[in-house]
Design a protein around this motif. Structure first.
Motif, PDB file in Angstrom:
ATOM      1  N   ALA A 100      21.783  13.676 -11.150  1.00 56.29           N
ATOM      2  CA  ALA A 100      20.797  12.608 -10.959  1.00 56.29           C
ATOM      3  C   ALA A 100      20.639  11.892 -12.290  1.00 56.29           C
ATOM      4  O   ALA A 100      20.178  12.489 -13.261  1.00 56.29           O
ATOM      5  CB  ALA A 100      19.465  13.203 -10.518  1.00 56.29           C
ATOM      6  N   VAL A 101      21.062  10.622 -12.356  1.00 60.06           N
ATOM      7  CA  VAL A 101      20.953   9.895 -13.629  1.00 60.06           C
ATOM      8  C   VAL A 101      19.903   8.795 -13.529  1.00 60.06           C
ATOM      9  O   VAL A 101      19.884   7.999 -12.594  1.00 60.06           O
ATOM     10  CB  VAL A 101      22.297   9.284 -14.119  1.00 60.06           C
ATOM     11  N   SER A 102      19.024   8.766 -14.541  1.00 62.55           N
ATOM     12  CA  SER A 102      17.922   7.798 -14.534  1.00 62.55           C
ATOM     13  C   SER A 102      18.181   6.644 -15.494  1.00 62.55           C
ATOM     14  O   SER A 102      17.455   5.667 -15.486  1.00 62.55           O
ATOM     15  CB  SER A 102      16.635   8.510 -14.960  1.00 62.55           C
ATOM     16  N   GLN A 125      15.438  12.161  -1.891  1.00 70.73           N
ATOM     17  CA  GLN A 125      16.717  11.451  -1.955  1.00 70.73           C
ATOM     18  C   GLN A 125      17.782  12.243  -2.711  1.00 70.73           C
ATOM     19  O   GLN A 125      18.956  12.188  -2.343  1.00 70.73           O
ATOM     20  CB  GLN A 125      16.557  10.055  -2.564  1.00 70.73           C
ATOM     21  N   PHE A 126      17.393  12.983  -3.758  1.00 67.22           N
ATOM     22  CA  PHE A 126      18.356  13.822  -4.483  1.00 67.22           C
ATOM     23  C   PHE A 126      18.953  14.835  -3.505  1.00 67.22           C
ATOM     24  O   PHE A 126      20.157  15.019  -3.433  1.00 67.22           O
ATOM     25  CB  PHE A 126      17.692  14.629  -5.608  1.00 67.22           C
ATOM     26  N   ASN A 127      18.070  15.506  -2.774  1.00 72.28           N
ATOM     27  CA  ASN A 127      18.517  16.557  -1.870  1.00 72.28           C
ATOM     28  C   ASN A 127      19.375  15.973  -0.748  1.00 72.28           C
ATOM     29  O   ASN A 127      20.447  16.482  -0.435  1.00 72.28           O
ATOM     30  CB  ASN A 127      17.308  17.297  -1.296  1.00 72.28           C
ATOM     31  N   THR A 178      19.901  18.016 -12.671  1.00 76.50           N
ATOM     32  CA  THR A 178      19.002  17.046 -13.302  1.00 76.50           C
ATOM     33  C   THR A 178      19.008  17.264 -14.821  1.00 76.50           C
ATOM     34  O   THR A 178      19.443  18.307 -15.308  1.00 76.50           O
ATOM     35  CB  THR A 178      17.556  17.168 -12.787  1.00 76.50           C
ATOM     36  N   GLY A 179      18.488  16.271 -15.543  1.00 73.37           N
ATOM     37  CA  GLY A 179      18.550  16.292 -17.008  1.00 73.37           C
ATOM     38  C   GLY A 179      17.355  16.934 -17.685  1.00 73.37           C
ATOM     39  O   GLY A 179      17.125  16.668 -18.864  1.00 73.37           O
ATOM     40  N   HIS A 180      16.597  17.781 -16.983  1.00 78.87           N
ATOM     41  CA  HIS A 180      15.444  18.425 -17.624  1.00 78.87           C
ATOM     42  C   HIS A 180      15.899  19.242 -18.840  1.00 78.87           C
ATOM     43  O   HIS A 180      16.838  20.015 -18.748  1.00 78.87           O
ATOM     44  CB  HIS A 180      14.726  19.345 -16.634  1.00 78.87           C
TER      45      HIS A 180
HETATM   46  P1  AMP Z   1      11.663  12.725 -15.136  1.00 79.06           P
HETATM   47  O1  AMP Z   1      10.982  13.365 -13.985  1.00 79.06           O
HETATM   48  O2  AMP Z   1      11.553  11.248 -15.190  1.00 79.06           O
HETATM   49  O3  AMP Z   1      11.401  13.428 -16.431  1.00 79.06           O
HETATM   50  O4  AMP Z   1      13.217  12.970 -14.850  1.00 79.06           O
HETATM   51  C1  AMP Z   1      13.781  14.236 -14.762  1.00 79.06           C
HETATM   52  C2  AMP Z   1      15.204  14.130 -14.283  1.00 79.06           C
HETATM   53  O5  AMP Z   1      15.234  13.567 -12.969  1.00 79.06           O
HETATM   54  C3  AMP Z   1      16.089  13.213 -15.109  1.00 79.06           C
HETATM   55  O6  AMP Z   1      16.649  13.880 -16.212  1.00 79.06           O
HETATM   56  C4  AMP Z   1      17.132  12.800 -14.112  1.00 79.06           C
HETATM   57  O7  AMP Z   1      18.109  13.817 -13.962  1.00 79.06           O
HETATM   58  C5  AMP Z   1      16.344  12.710 -12.827  1.00 79.06           C
HETATM   59  N1  AMP Z   1      15.864  11.331 -12.537  1.00 79.06           N
HETATM   60  C6  AMP Z   1      14.686  10.783 -12.887  1.00 79.06           C
HETATM   61  N2  AMP Z   1      14.564   9.522 -12.408  1.00 79.06           N
HETATM   62  C7  AMP Z   1      15.708   9.262 -11.726  1.00 79.06           C
HETATM   63  C8  AMP Z   1      16.210   8.134 -10.980  1.00 79.06           C
HETATM   64  N3  AMP Z   1      15.507   7.014 -10.830  1.00 79.06           N
HETATM   65  N4  AMP Z   1      17.428   8.234 -10.403  1.00 79.06           N
HETATM   66  C9  AMP Z   1      18.158   9.366 -10.526  1.00 79.06           C
HETATM   67  N5  AMP Z   1      17.732  10.444 -11.219  1.00 79.06           N
HETATM   68  C10 AMP Z   1      16.532  10.410 -11.806  1.00 79.06           C
END
Ligand code: AMP
Ligand code: FES
Ligand code: ZN
Length: 319
Positions: A58-60, A149-151, A164-166
């Motif tokens: 999942a890339v943001s 949507q991820f799932n 995810t990038g946590h």
């Molecule tokens: P956050 O909850 O914004 O700290 O994001 C945590 C992780 O969720 C990120 O490292 C991404 O892997 C994923 N993520 C967040 N927002 C998106 C997005 N709009 N689309 C896809 N992945 C997302």
């Protein structure tokens, strides 16, 4: 970031990055090696995935998730990506630009694909409007939609695992919050590798849990990965930011505190599951989950939280 007088702990050339928590400093190649090694350790020690499995990242557009995609590709994994376009004016377009640029210039030549889900297309409105319609905070509406949507993408496109990038800061801050409020149920489920407990739920992993925010930002800068620097304008929960600040203060005083706190928790969790034999997560989940009557995804209620949200939003639209 640059410490001109220091030498790399490994190869003794000029260091570009100091890592107090490891009592080390690295030049660029040795730092990249360190980062890749931490991710490999995370993948292996938490049994996240094997070399032949298909991963959906999942890339943001932020540093963590773009770095994650980059690292997995560099390590030779089969990693595609999913961007969820949330329809946040200005911010979504700018973050999408970063993701598209990376996908086209770096990932595509390596054979990796970017998938995009646009919230407005499916729901008829962006997350801000949806949140207003259902009278819920934007961030929690956003969280429900993203998780769903991820799932869904991972299941429908038949990926073995969703990543995810946590990072370490995210996970340590979340652990602190859960401990402060003794959220035992959340503590049980907080880990870097959540198995696909029932059919319809993808396996979920966090391969960056051994790396800090600062290290990931440095990785992007050193490897010329262009990411969106600003946070989402809807502002993340102020509490999380406060926990991160507190942990950073402790880290400055005693380097290593953050990793000791989170990795220590994981070690305790591992020991506990090895000694006691309670119902596994899969067994527990199987007893309480069944398909959502609208979309079929596993849920504890009649309709899943995504379908409930969409139904409430629809009924709130003036006819
Ligand atoms: P956050 O909850 O914004 O700290 O994001 C945590 C992780 O969720 C990120 O490292 C991404 O892997 C994923 N993520 C967040 N927002 C998106 C997005 N709009 N689309 C896809 N992945 C997302
Ligand atoms: Fe979800 Fe900001 S990213 S509300
Ligand atoms: Zn549903």
């Amino acid at each position: 970031m640059i410490h001109s007088s220091m030498n790399c702990t490994k190869c003794k050339t000029k260091a570009v990055m100091k890592l107090p928590r490891h009592n080390a400093a690295f030049c660029k190649p040795c730092f990249n090696h360190f980062v890749h090694d931490q991710v490999e350790k995370a993948i292996k020690s938490q049994a996240m995935f094997g070399p032949d499995e298909r991963i959906l990242v999942a890339v943001s557009g932020g540093k963590d998730s773009l770095a994650l995609w980059h690292i997995l590709l560099a390590l030779g994994y089969h990693a595609d990506a999913l961007y969820v376009h949330l329809g946040i004016a200005g911010y979504s377009e700018r973050s999408y630009d970063k993701v598209q640029y990376y996908a086209k210039m770096i990932a595509a030549p390596l054979g990796a694909t970017l998938h995009t889900h646009t919230v407005e297309q499916e729901a008829g409105a962006g997350i801000k409007e949806l949140a207003q319609l259902v009278h819920r905070p934007t961030c929690s509406t956003c969280g429900t939609i993203k998780r769903y949507q991820f799932n869904r993408a991972a299941i429908e496109k038949e990926y073995d695992v969703m990543a995810t990038g946590h990072n370490l800061d995210d996970e340590a801050a979340r652990l602190l919050g859960n401990v402060l409020h003794w959220q035992e149920e959340y503590l049980d489920k907080q880990g870097p590798s959540l198995p696909a407990s029932v059919e319809g739920f993808a396996k979920k992993v966090k391969p960056l849990y051994r790396l800090t925010e600062r290290e990931l930002a440095a990785y992007c800068v050193l490897n010329k990965i262009d990411y969106i620097v600003d946070e989402c304008p809807m502002a993340q929960g102020a509490k999380t930011l406060l926990y991160k600040e507190v942990l950073n203060r402790l880290e400055t005083e005693s380097p290593g505190t953050k990793q000791y706190f989170y990795w220590g928790f994981l070690e305790k969790q591992r020991k506990q599951s090895a000694t006691s034999a309670p119902a596994t997560m899969a067994e527990k989940d199987q007893t309480i989950l069944h398909p959502c009557m609208s979309c079929g995804q596993p849920t504890t209620a009649e309709s899943c939280s995504y379908c409930k949200l969409m139904a409430r939003a629809k009924s709130a639209v003036p006819h």
